[in-house]
Write a protein that holds these residues in place. Structure first.
Motif: not given
Length: 294
Positions: A34-40, A68-73, A93-103
């Motif tokens: 899934g994806k990890v979104f970091i706001i700093n 195994q997460f993609e990180v976006v900052t 996000i175009t394919t939600w089936t590829d996203i098991d979790c959001v952080v």
């Protein structure tokens, strides 16, 4: 900690693997989890500068990429842009089936239930977190959303005063894109008495309880996020998330603030609406081993 990678599960007879295919455990088995979104928000070149937060970003990025997460900052975002940044990333996000979790990891100054944009304008934490609520984002229904908040929670002004200063938002539900499918698990008839609340499947972890300060070291980063990285790296292979967070809390509680801050102690705080057990399953991909299928 920085010299060691996340430990993988090598033994398929590990106790947690026996739970892998059960309905009371979140599915986390894709090559990309899934994806990890970091706001700093660093408040650079101001008297509020959060020196050392770049260390947290590096450590967290390393940790979650190994998990195994993609990180976006997003760095130094004004209050309104914090929400817009997450909405834009979510809508892309175009394919939600590829996203098991959001952080979601929020790092800034805070006050009570509010967190500050880099423009020193407060925004209610719930306005940010709700970007990923299932009533605004159908693709995340039944999927875990983990939120980590590194900010002080002392209260200097009334909620009414903060509310007047804060930015307000109108959120819109995004529609599934053409070709999207519902979540990871095949459709099953569910108990009609089960209520799918939009806030279900969220876990929010705060660096400190409401009304207290959180601490950050200018060289090694914040106590709380350091503890998260340390514990997850060494124990995510064999412990469930709630147990990991007990370890995090115990480690945070061992710290003592500087003389400047009265050598005060703190602990982290967990608010969980998760409905299943959560394992990171580092190093495990694809379907559960047939050995453990029902």
């Amino acid at each position: 900690m920085e010299t060691h990678e996340v430990f993988k599960i090598k033994d398929i007879q590990s106790p947690l693997m026996h739970e892998y295919s059960k309905g009371d455990v979140y599915s986390l088995h894709g090559k990309s989890r899934g994806k990890v979104f970091i706001i700093n928000n660093t408040f650079k070149d101001t008297k509020l500068e959060r020196t050392g937060s770049d260390v947290d970003v590096k450590n967290l990025t390393d940790l979650f990429q190994q998990l195994q997460f993609e990180v976006v900052t997003g760095t130094n975002l004004p209050a309104e842009k914090m929400v817009r940044f997450l909405e834009e990333e979510r809508d892309n996000i175009t394919t939600w089936t590829d996203i098991d979790c959001v952080v979601l990891i929020l790092m800034s100054h805070g006050e009570g239930p509010y967190i500050y944009g880099n423009d020193e304008i407060p925004i209610k934490l719930t306005d940010i977190i709700e970007v990923f609520a299932s009533n605004y984002c159908d693709g995340l229904k039944d999927k875990p959303r983990l939120v980590f908040v590194q900010a002080c929670r002392t209260v200097k002004r009334t909620d009414e005063e903060l509310s007047k200063l804060s930015v307000k938002f109108k959120k819109q539900q995004i529609q599934p894109k053409t070709g999207d499918q519902r979540d990871s698990a095949p459709y099953q008839t569910e108990n009609l008495t089960e209520v799918k609340h939009p806030s279900a499947d969220f876990l929010v972890v705060y660096a400190t309880p409401e009304g207290t300060l959180s601490y950050r070291n200018v060289h090694t980063g914040s106590w709380f996020l350091c503890a998260v990285v340390w514990i997850f790296k060494y124990h995510a292979k064999h412990e469930e998330l709630q147990h990991l967070l007990i370890r995090v809390n115990r480690l945070v509680a061992k710290g003592k603030g500087s003389v400047e801050f009265g050598q005060k102690l703190t602990i982290s705080e967990v608010k969980s609406n998760l409905r299943k057990k959560f394992y990171f399953f580092p190093g495990v991909y694809g379907d559960p081993p047939k050995l453990f299928e029902k």
